[in-house]
Design a protein around this motif. Structure first.
Motif, PDB file in Angstrom:
ATOM      1  N   ASN A 105      33.764 118.678  29.971  1.00  0.00           N
ATOM      2  CA  ASN A 105      32.333 118.729  29.758  1.00  0.00           C
ATOM      3  C   ASN A 105      31.988 117.853  28.545  1.00  0.00           C
ATOM      4  N   ARG A 106      31.207 116.791  28.784  1.00  0.00           N
ATOM      5  CA  ARG A 106      30.878 115.845  27.705  1.00  0.00           C
ATOM      6  C   ARG A 106      29.370 115.704  27.541  1.00  0.00           C
ATOM      7  N   PRO A 107      28.803 116.357  26.532  1.00  0.00           N
ATOM      8  CA  PRO A 107      27.356 116.292  26.337  1.00  0.00           C
ATOM      9  C   PRO A 107      26.919 114.956  25.739  1.00  0.00           C
ATOM     10  N   GLY A 246      34.145 109.284  35.271  1.00  0.00           N
ATOM     11  CA  GLY A 246      33.691 110.109  34.146  1.00  0.00           C
ATOM     12  C   GLY A 246      34.161 109.545  32.815  1.00  0.00           C
ATOM     13  N   ASP A 247      35.357 108.987  32.810  1.00  0.00           N
ATOM     14  CA  ASP A 247      35.888 108.370  31.589  1.00  0.00           C
ATOM     15  C   ASP A 247      34.972 107.231  31.144  1.00  0.00           C
ATOM     16  N   ILE A 248      34.633 106.383  32.099  1.00  0.00           N
ATOM     17  CA  ILE A 248      33.852 105.180  31.776  1.00  0.00           C
ATOM     18  C   ILE A 248      32.403 105.547  31.439  1.00  0.00           C
ATOM     19  N   SER A 250      31.173 108.311  30.388  1.00  0.00           N
ATOM     20  CA  SER A 250      30.968 109.106  29.172  1.00  0.00           C
ATOM     21  C   SER A 250      31.034 108.241  27.919  1.00  0.00           C
ATOM     22  N   ASP A 251      31.798 107.164  27.944  1.00  0.00           N
ATOM     23  CA  ASP A 251      31.745 106.230  26.806  1.00  0.00           C
ATOM     24  C   ASP A 251      30.365 105.577  26.742  1.00  0.00           C
ATOM     25  N   GLU A 252      29.863 105.180  27.890  1.00  0.00           N
ATOM     26  CA  GLU A 252      28.545 104.535  27.924  1.00  0.00           C
ATOM     27  C   GLU A 252      27.464 105.511  27.437  1.00  0.00           C
TER      28      GLU A 252
HETATM   29 MG    MG Z   1      37.729 107.634  27.539  1.00  0.00          MG
END
Ligand code: MG
Ligand code: IPM
Length: 365
Positions: A105-107, A246-248, A250-252
């Motif tokens: 979970n990445r807010p 999700g990795d990409i 969430s950085d953006e």
């Molecule tokens: Mg990452």
């Protein structure tokens, strides 16, 4: 309350930021009458140096017998030439898999004090940025077969992306449940115009939608999503997506909120034992210079209290303290304004001072 926390300091800036989160946890424990006991766990490059293994079984076992795990960051150029299985990142992937924490979970939320730090135009930021990316964490291309072969005189590399219906359903449910507790809008992100795994993903999400009539489900292709996040992030409430997308994304998403250094994350599975880590990396270029931003890790510790230990008041107190320190104009280098006029109302602080100021502020309001 007594809790056992496994602590992975890791590499690069990891030890510095974790130190500040522990300071904050200790202050919180003192004020609210809890006892947190810390167990050190070696993982990543430091574990390779010490044990020739990025996550020895004994270290994973320590995490599995803890109440939750707090992690700084792992990796660095020193270990970049090692084969895939021996890289620091492999320790992290084995930890996620070993702990069975499939839901990350990445807010992405903009702090009003930092709205100037967003690279987006004020007109876009003013519409609001407050969404969550629910990222599948233990499946997909990260955990498929990886191999490099020699064929017809040249090297050929393969990484396999697999999802089962069951994996899609369980993360889909987390997406719907998360949206249900917020503004009831769930956006499922995939690449169903190209990938079979994405078509199965989309089907799975739509099947679940029947059980959540109160949540509005929409679909978006991942390339379009990357564009929409910078064009109009206010349209999103909860995004649910597979591991690599999700990795990409969430950085953006973190960047538009001002700094990746501010974003915490929780990873959970079927139990309350979670893995809590900032979403940024080990930033070896600034390691040891006392300039890292510890807030992502401090907020990860707050998430641990809220989601694994059910200590909402304590988590609120930490978040309030962070907000207060930002209100007072304290900024680490990554969130220090570029504009000379705005710099006048701010003060640049190092990693350890930021941690100390937050810890001092807890319980003061
Ligand atoms: Mg990452
Ligand atoms: C993250 C990181 C990790 C990931 C790396 C370090 C393996 O980028 O947590 O986003 O790709 O999951």
């Amino acid at each position: 309350m007594n809790k056992n926390i496994a602590v992975i300091r890791g590499d690069g800036i990891g030890p510095e930021i974790v130190e500040q989160a522990i300071l904050v946890l200790n202050k919180t424990a003192f004020l609210f009458g809890h006892t947190f006991t810390y167990v050190d766990v070696d993982m990543g490059g430091c574990a390779i140096d010490k044990w020739q293994d990025p996550l020895p079984q004994a270290m994973l076992d320590k995490c599995l017998s803890s109440d939750s795990v707090l992690l700084g960051a792992v990796g660095g150029s020193k270990w970049n030439r090692l084969p895939g299985e021996m890289r620091p990142e492999k320790g992290l992937l084995r930890l996620r898999q070993g702990m069975k924490v499939y839901s990350n979970n990445r807010p992405a939320k903009i702090w009003p004090q930092l709205s100037d730090a967003s690279p987006l135009k004020p007109a876009i930021v003013e519409k609001g940025i407050d969404f969550i990316i629910v990222r599948e964490l233990t499946g997909g291309i990260y955990f498929g077969e990886h191999k490099t072969e020699e064929e017809a005189g040249q090297k050929k590399a393969t990484d396999i992306l697999t999802y089962t219906e069951k994996e899609i359903e369980r993360i889909g449910r987390i997406g719907f449940e998360t949206a249900r507790k917020r503004n009831k809008k769930l956006c499922s992100v995939e690449k169903s115009n190209v990938l079979d795994s994405s078509r199965l993903w989309k089907e799975g999400l739509h099947r679940l939608a029947a059980e959540y009539p109160d949540v509005e489900l929409s679909d978006m292709l991942v390339d379009n999503c990357a564009m929409q996040i910078v064009k109009d992030p206010s349209q999103f409430d909860v995004i649910v997506t597979e591991n690599m997308f999700g990795d990409i994304l969430s950085d953006e998403a973190s960047m538009i909120t001002g700094s990746i250094g501010m974003i915490p994350s929780s990873s959970l599975g079927e139990t309350t034992r979670g893995l809590y880590e900032p979403i940024h990396g080990s930033a070896p270029d600034i390691a040891g210079t006392d300039t890292a931003n510890p807030i992502g890790t401090v907020l990860s510790a707050a998430m641990m209290l809220r989601y694994s230990f059910d200590l909402a008041k304590e988590a609120d107190a930490i978040e309030k303290a962070v907000s207060h320190v930002l209100d007072a104009g304290c900024r680490t280098a990554d969130i220090f304004p570029a504009d000379a006029e705005k710099q006048k109302s701010c003060r640049k602080v190092g990693c350890s001072e930021m941690g100390r100021l937050i810890a001092e502020q807890i319980g003061k309001e």
